[in-house]
Design a protein around this motif. Structure first.
Motif, mmCIF file in Angstrom:
data_model
loop_
_atom_site.group_PDB
_atom_site.id
_atom_site.type_symbol
_atom_site.label_atom_id
_atom_site.label_comp_id
_atom_site.label_asym_id
_atom_site.label_seq_id
_atom_site.Cartn_x
_atom_site.Cartn_y
_atom_site.Cartn_z
ATOM 1 N N TYR A 129 0.837 -1.210 0.000
ATOM 2 C CA TYR A 129 0.000 0.000 0.000
ATOM 3 C C TYR A 129 0.868 1.254 0.000
ATOM 4 C CZ TYR A 129 -2.939 3.759 1.798
ATOM 5 O OH TYR A 129 -3.584 4.968 1.974
ATOM 6 N N PHE A 130 1.856 1.299 0.897
ATOM 7 C CA PHE A 130 2.705 2.491 0.992
ATOM 8 C C PHE A 130 3.657 2.609 -0.203
ATOM 9 C CE2 PHE A 130 1.782 1.972 5.640
ATOM 10 C CZ PHE A 130 1.067 3.144 5.773
ATOM 11 N N LEU A 131 4.047 1.476 -0.761
ATOM 12 C CA LEU A 131 4.895 1.497 -1.946
ATOM 13 C C LEU A 131 4.144 2.094 -3.133
ATOM 14 C CD1 LEU A 131 7.652 0.583 -3.182
ATOM 15 C CD2 LEU A 131 6.503 -1.561 -3.805
ATOM 16 N N VAL A 133 10.133 1.981 3.997
ATOM 17 C CA VAL A 133 8.980 2.374 3.165
ATOM 18 C C VAL A 133 7.732 2.500 4.020
ATOM 19 C CG1 VAL A 133 7.446 1.647 1.305
ATOM 20 C CG2 VAL A 133 9.913 1.373 1.044
ATOM 21 N N VAL A 134 7.501 1.494 4.864
ATOM 22 C CA VAL A 134 6.312 1.507 5.726
ATOM 23 C C VAL A 134 6.374 2.652 6.729
ATOM 24 C CG1 VAL A 134 5.073 0.236 7.533
ATOM 25 C CG2 VAL A 134 5.851 -0.956 5.463
ATOM 26 N N LEU A 135 7.523 2.851 7.356
ATOM 27 C CA LEU A 135 7.635 3.899 8.369
ATOM 28 C C LEU A 135 7.518 5.292 7.758
ATOM 29 C CD1 LEU A 135 10.471 2.385 10.583
ATOM 30 C CD2 LEU A 135 8.020 2.485 11.074
ATOM 31 N N SER A 142 7.017 13.275 0.014
ATOM 32 C CA SER A 142 8.362 13.854 0.126
ATOM 33 C C SER A 142 9.350 13.092 -0.763
ATOM 34 C CB SER A 142 8.834 13.797 1.573
ATOM 35 O OG SER A 142 9.024 12.448 1.972
ATOM 36 N N ALA A 143 10.466 13.748 -1.058
ATOM 37 C CA ALA A 143 11.487 13.135 -1.909
ATOM 38 C C ALA A 143 12.077 11.888 -1.247
ATOM 39 C CB ALA A 143 12.583 14.147 -2.210
ATOM 40 N N GLY A 144 12.277 11.956 0.075
ATOM 41 C CA GLY A 144 12.844 10.812 0.776
ATOM 42 C C GLY A 144 11.948 9.595 0.703
ATOM 43 N N TYR A 145 10.653 9.776 0.947
ATOM 44 C CA TYR A 145 9.667 8.701 0.884
ATOM 45 C C TYR A 145 9.620 8.112 -0.529
ATOM 46 C CZ TYR A 145 4.974 6.554 1.181
ATOM 47 O OH TYR A 145 3.900 5.697 1.127
ATOM 48 N N TYR A 146 9.651 8.974 -1.521
ATOM 49 C CA TYR A 146 9.570 8.521 -2.912
ATOM 50 C C TYR A 146 10.803 7.706 -3.306
ATOM 51 C CZ TYR A 146 9.569 8.642 -8.018
ATOM 52 O OH TYR A 146 9.627 8.283 -9.345
ATOM 53 N N PHE A 147 11.982 8.204 -2.990
ATOM 54 C CA PHE A 147 13.196 7.533 -3.443
ATOM 55 C C PHE A 147 13.468 6.226 -2.699
ATOM 56 C CE2 PHE A 147 14.309 11.776 -5.190
ATOM 57 C CZ PHE A 147 14.515 11.379 -6.504
ATOM 58 N N VAL A 148 13.117 6.135 -1.411
ATOM 59 C CA VAL A 148 13.305 4.870 -0.710
ATOM 60 C C VAL A 148 12.336 3.827 -1.248
ATOM 61 C CG1 VAL A 148 11.695 5.232 1.214
ATOM 62 C CG2 VAL A 148 13.741 3.832 1.546
ATOM 63 N N SER A 149 11.153 4.269 -1.681
ATOM 64 C CA SER A 149 10.183 3.357 -2.289
ATOM 65 C C SER A 149 10.665 2.909 -3.668
ATOM 66 C CB SER A 149 8.816 4.040 -2.409
ATOM 67 O OG SER A 149 8.320 4.403 -1.141
ATOM 68 N N LEU A 150 11.201 3.841 -4.442
ATOM 69 C CA LEU A 150 11.717 3.513 -5.766
ATOM 70 C C LEU A 150 12.906 2.553 -5.651
ATOM 71 C CD1 LEU A 150 11.587 4.017 -8.817
ATOM 72 C CD2 LEU A 150 13.139 5.967 -8.475
ATOM 73 N N TYR A 151 13.772 2.828 -4.703
ATOM 74 C CA TYR A 151 14.933 1.956 -4.482
ATOM 75 C C TYR A 151 14.476 0.548 -4.107
ATOM 76 C CZ TYR A 151 19.458 0.346 -2.769
ATOM 77 O OH TYR A 151 20.611 -0.360 -2.587
ATOM 78 N N SER A 152 13.476 0.458 -3.231
ATOM 79 C CA SER A 152 12.967 -0.837 -2.797
ATOM 80 C C SER A 152 12.386 -1.618 -3.976
ATOM 81 C CB SER A 152 11.894 -0.640 -1.721
ATOM 82 O OG SER A 152 11.347 -1.867 -1.318
ATOM 83 N N CYS A 208 1.340 9.754 6.007
ATOM 84 C CA CYS A 208 -0.090 9.529 5.818
ATOM 85 C C CYS A 208 -0.895 9.660 7.108
ATOM 86 C CB CYS A 208 -0.341 8.148 5.213
ATOM 87 S SG CYS A 208 0.430 7.901 3.604
ATOM 88 N N PHE A 209 -0.268 9.349 8.238
ATOM 89 C CA PHE A 209 -1.019 9.332 9.489
ATOM 90 C C PHE A 209 -0.366 10.181 10.572
ATOM 91 C CE2 PHE A 209 -1.601 5.086 7.531
ATOM 92 C CZ PHE A 209 -2.948 5.199 7.200
ATOM 93 N N ASP A 210 0.437 11.131 10.171
ATOM 94 C CA ASP A 210 1.203 11.911 11.141
ATOM 95 C C ASP A 210 0.318 12.710 12.091
ATOM 96 O OD1 ASP A 210 3.639 12.681 12.232
ATOM 97 O OD2 ASP A 210 3.540 14.619 11.219
#
Length: 226
Positions: free
Chosen positions: A3-5, A59-61, A16-26, A67-69
């Motif tokens: 879901y988060f991916l 990715v999940v964190l 955010s860029a960090g969330y996007y790139f760690v997902s892309l890397y994964s 999403c739920f901050d």
């Protein structure tokens, strides 16, 4: 994780860029992993998937944070995830603790020490194990190749690492043993020189040959009379 991916990769401008790139890397890691083991004949074990699976956590964190901050779920979800990891880890630790993968080597080590065979030869996967299980009493010379005995030229073709340097210069003293798996015997270059009368012990998967001395062993495997 999925879901988060998907949320990150389909909402590039909303995350955010960090969330996007760690997902892309994964995702790229999964693709490389799938291609590597899908298009080659490399041996696969579950533990090889750890470097890929571990990226599910950031990715999940990252997804939870974005999403739920602003809700209580943003704090509860990581705690639930941590508890799940601890519980599954404890369960796996307990299950693995019930498995004894060295029972045969343990039996062999006990037999060898009881019969004063305190030096000998074995393949890599058995050599240091015998030393450990005998509490250091057995000094084992490790053959060069740990997977295929066919690559070992002769008895003195030793592994260059993870054993005493003196092994390459000084042969064992006193009574000597040679430990093989049945697969080792089948692939061994000197298998036609191994004699049934020299077998001192067998288990389901292992066979041990015993000799009064290193010189006697060398004469036998060289097809000379001892």
């Amino acid at each position: 994780y999925l879901y988060f991916l998907i949320r990150a990769l389909t909402g590039r401008r909303r995350v955010s860029a960090g969330y996007y790139f760690v997902s892309l890397y994964s995702l790229c890691a999964i693709m490389v992993f799938a291609l590597l083991y899908g298009l080659t004949d490399m041996v696969y074990y579950d533990l090889y998937g750890v470097p890929v699976a571990i990226f599910a956590f950031p990715v999940v964190l990252a997804g939870i944070r974005e999403c739920f901050d602003d809700s209580g779920l943003g704090q509860a979800f990581p705690m639930i995830l941590a508890v799940m990891v601890l519980l599954t880890g404890a369960f796996n630790y307990r299950e693995l603790g019930l498995i004894d993968k060295t029972s045969e080597q343990r039996t062999v080590a006990s037999f060898l020490t009881d019969n004063e065979y305190l030096a000998g030869y074995a393949t890599f996967w058995n050599a240091n194990v015998l030393t450990e299980l005998s509490n250091g009493q057995i000094d084992v010379y490790s053959w060069d190749d740990s997977m295929m005995m066919a690559y070992v030229e002769d008895v003195n073709d030793l592994h260059k690492w993870l054993q005493k340097k003196s092994h390459s210069a000084n042969p064992p003293e006193g009574k000597v043993f040679a430990l093989y798996s049945y697969e080792d015997v089948y692939n061994c270059r000197w298998k036609d020189k191994l004699r049934d009368e020299d077998v001192i012990m067998t288990t389901e998967n292992l066979v041990v040959y015993g000799y009064e001395s290193y010189d006697q062993m060398m004469k036998i495997v060289s097809r000379q009379e001892p």
